[in-house]
Design a protein around this motif. Structure first.
Motif, PDB file in Angstrom:
ATOM      1  N   LYS A 163      -2.690  -3.074  -3.013  1.00 14.27           N
ATOM      2  CA  LYS A 163      -2.781  -4.342  -3.729  1.00 14.27           C
ATOM      3  C   LYS A 163      -2.374  -5.475  -2.800  1.00 14.27           C
ATOM      4  O   LYS A 163      -1.391  -5.364  -2.067  1.00 14.27           O
ATOM      5  CB  LYS A 163      -1.872  -4.327  -4.964  1.00 14.27           C
TER       6      LYS A 163
ATOM      7  N   ASP B  63      -6.838  -4.784  -5.781  1.00 11.94           N
ATOM      8  CA  ASP B  63      -5.926  -4.037  -6.648  1.00 11.94           C
ATOM      9  C   ASP B  63      -6.598  -2.700  -6.943  1.00 11.94           C
ATOM     10  O   ASP B  63      -7.271  -2.533  -7.955  1.00 11.94           O
ATOM     11  CB  ASP B  63      -5.646  -4.813  -7.933  1.00 11.94           C
ATOM     12  N   THR B  64      -6.445  -1.767  -6.006  1.00 11.80           N
ATOM     13  CA  THR B  64      -7.156  -0.498  -6.069  1.00 11.80           C
ATOM     14  C   THR B  64      -6.175   0.651  -6.205  1.00 11.80           C
ATOM     15  O   THR B  64      -5.124   0.670  -5.568  1.00 11.80           O
ATOM     16  CB  THR B  64      -8.011  -0.299  -4.798  1.00 11.80           C
ATOM     17  N   ILE B  65      -6.542   1.621  -7.029  1.00 10.43           N
ATOM     18  CA  ILE B  65      -5.744   2.820  -7.214  1.00 10.43           C
ATOM     19  C   ILE B  65      -6.699   4.017  -7.187  1.00 10.43           C
ATOM     20  O   ILE B  65      -7.829   3.926  -7.680  1.00 10.43           O
ATOM     21  CB  ILE B  65      -4.942   2.762  -8.528  1.00 10.43           C
TER      22      ILE B  65
ATOM     23  N   LYS C  87      -2.479   3.600  -3.684  1.00 15.32           N
ATOM     24  CA  LYS C  87      -2.516   2.306  -4.367  1.00 15.32           C
ATOM     25  C   LYS C  87      -2.448   1.220  -3.309  1.00 15.32           C
ATOM     26  O   LYS C  87      -1.605   1.256  -2.407  1.00 15.32           O
ATOM     27  CB  LYS C  87      -1.353   2.157  -5.346  1.00 15.32           C
TER      28      LYS C  87
ATOM     29  N   ARG D  58       0.855  -1.189   0.000  1.00 18.79           N
ATOM     30  CA  ARG D  58       0.000   0.000   0.000  1.00 18.79           C
ATOM     31  C   ARG D  58       0.888   1.235   0.000  1.00 18.79           C
ATOM     32  O   ARG D  58       1.789   1.373   0.840  1.00 18.79           O
ATOM     33  CB  ARG D  58      -0.920   0.017   1.220  1.00 18.79           C
TER      34      ARG D  58
END
Length: 568
Positions: free
Chosen positions: A46, A63-65, A44, A23
């Motif tokens: 993941k 898997d976030t941005i 971000k 992160r």
């Protein structure tokens, strides 16, 4: 001219944790010209899936941005303009990850759990009883993207008056699919997609000078939502699916005022009138041999195409009295009326009854009294409140197998909250909280009876404790924190079926941090769910044939991590 810039506290934050979690979070901001400042932030996160799949990809990964840009303009002493843009995206990741256990039905058709290791209705039994392992022939898929732009304008009119406007536009696109039997057997996949746009506009006139202060304004909301649901029973060559749309237009007018009756006594009153208008369209088709079984007569699905246009007006209000006899004591009492707009059933591929496809708006009368106290030179803080909620046309969410239906009934909820914080000195701090809750939802059809039930996901008791110790090391400050939350038994569904009872239990977290270099550098290690409890949080009754089971969802397993943060 005096200008106030966006926060110039810039930082970089990096975390590495269990399941290869990485992160990264960062922000930079500050003035860029006279009367102009900006801030950019980024995140971000993941990690790998924490539900291990014996025959495919692990489930419940992330898997976030995300990013945010803010711009503050102060062209004059009286005018401030704040603009922002947000973007949030979860790339396609595995989803689902629940555990299916065997269940049968009682005389009313409600699920009863079978002994651990018992097979489901289609013959599958989880081999080890571990909720973080399984065999899923379909690993699921989840993806979501939103972006938002908007701004707030404040204009000082002089004489204590100001004008504020808030504007926002958001676009959402999400897809979801999950193995609907959570097993290696090819039975079915549930699919749900959403595309929606939201636009809001608010304008407020504010007078905040003197003993009498007030705000009045107008609010507008527009939502255009297009949705898809499908139940792809590939194992039975059957595929019911639905497209539906709900377009919402909402208008509100509101006013709120505060009046200082004395230095110690403040009276607050407010009212809001809301008009909601919705345009609804629902269309379902089904292909395959099981369609006559899946789509019962009289349901929304059986009707094929259903349309509706409807509007309702709702009222909200507030009356509150605050008494502050000293700086260390606040006593308050309030009466609130709340309103929640009407809406439509779409359910699990249209299984809701056609006769109740639209349900009415919900009204709530809420009463609360409480107090906040500081004792022993503010070393002890104690807050207490008690409340009573009386609902009419309560929007009850009832799940019967794959039939998800909202309908109106009456309900009451009452309870009390207590919070205690103690600072005894020597770097110690202790916190504790207790929430007591009683719920009753009336007139729920169970079998041939009409009965009352407890509200879903409403534990009668919740208790939390925390302890922190700060230690000055000379070159920095060390801080250790331990906190734990106990949640009593509750039912996860309105039927209160035995299989939906979630047992009570504890969850605990721990963290140790070192701040040094004049607090610009912070090093931390943490453990969430430190005792690695497999804590069930939801159980979904699918005891009817052919599944003959219950879906159980759990919190994340124990999660270790190390974190570095640098402020500049």
């Amino acid at each position: 001219m005096h200008h106030q810039s966006l926060g110039s506290n810039s930082y970089v934050d990096f975390t590495y944790g269990s399941y290869d979690q990485v992160r990264i979070e960062a922000a930079v901001g500050g003035p860029i010209a006279e009367g102009v400042s900006a801030r950019v932030s980024f995140m971000k996160d993941k990690h790998d899936g924490y539900v291990k799949n014996a025959i495919g990809p692990d489930l419940l990964e992330d898997d976030t941005i995300a990013g945010r840009f803010q711009l503050r303009l102060e062209p004059t002493e009286a005018l401030t303009i704040n603009l922002f843009a947000d973007w949030y995206k979860t790339r396609p990741v595995t989803s689902g990850g629940a555990m299916i256990t065997g269940a049968t039905q009682d005389a009313d058709g409600l699920g009863i759990p079978l002994p651990p290791g018992s097979p489901t209705g289609f013959g599958y039994a989880d081999a080890d009883g571990d909720p973080y392992t399984g065999a899923f022939n379909y690993a699921g898929n989840f993806a979501r993207e939103t972006w938002t732009i908007g701004g707030k304008i404040n204009y000082d009119l002089g004489g204590g008056y100001s004008l504020a406007t808030v504007t926002s536009y958001q676009k959402l696109d999400s897809t979801y699919a999950a193995d609907n039997d959570f097993s290696p057997v090819d039975i079915g996949v549930f699919e749900q997609d959403a595309k929606a746009t939201h636009f809001t506009q608010e304008i407020r006139l504010i007078e905040d000078d003197g003993a009498f202060r007030w705000t009045a304004g107008l609010y507008y909301l527009s939502i255009d939502g297009n949705y898809f649901q499908g139940f792809n029973l590939s194992g039975f060559a059957t595929y019911p699916r639905a497209d539906y749309r709900v377009d919402t237009t909402s208008y509100s007018g509101f006013a709120q005022a505060e009046y200082d009756l004395s230095d110690q006594l403040k009276l607050s009153a407010g009212i809001r009138v809301t008009r909601d208008e919705k345009d609804y369209y629902y269309s379902e088709i089904c292909e395959g041999p099981l369609c006559p079984i899946l789509i019962a007569p009289g349901t929304l699905a059986a009707n094929g195409v259903t349309t509706d246009k409807h509007g309702e007006t709702g009222f909200s209000g507030r009356l509150a009295l605050d008494w502050k006899p000293s700086d260390a004591m606040l006593l308050y009492a309030s009466i609130n009326r709340g309103y929640k707009a009407f809406n439509y059933n779409a359910g699990f591929v249209g299984q809701a009854p056609l006769a109740g496809f639209r349900f009415k708006g919900e009204d709530l009368m809420a009463y609360e009294i409480g107090g906040k106290f500081e004792l022993l030179d503010r070393r002890v803080r104690f807050n207490a409140a008690t409340f009573y909620y009386d609902y009419s046309d309560y929007q009850a969410f009832d799940q019967r197998g794959f039939n998800f239906t909202l309908f109106n009934t009456s309900a009451e909820i009452y309870g009390a909250d207590f919070e205690l914080s103690v600072h005894p000195g020597m770097g110690f701090r202790f916190d504790a909280g207790l929430a007591l809750l009683h719920t009753n939802v009336a007139d729920i059809p169970i079998g041939a009876r009409i009965v009352d039930r407890k509200a879903p996901q409403a534990p009668a008791r919740t208790f939390n404790v925390a302890a922190t110790k700060d230690l000055d090391l000379g070159f920095g400050e060390l801080s250790a924190t331990f906190n734990a939350v106990y949640t009593a038994d509750f039912y996860s569904q309105l039927t209160n079926a035995a299989v939906t009872k979630v047992p009570g239990g504890w969850l605990a977290n721990a963290r140790v941090s070192l701040k040094t270099m004049e607090d610009s550098l912070e090093l931390s290690v943490f453990a969430n769910n430190v005792f690695d409890k497999a804590r069930k949080i939801f159980s979904f009754d699918v005891s009817a044939p052919p599944l003959g089971g219950a879906y159980d969802t759990y919190t994340q397993p124990r999660w270790f991590g190390a974190q570095v943060r640098y402020n500049f």
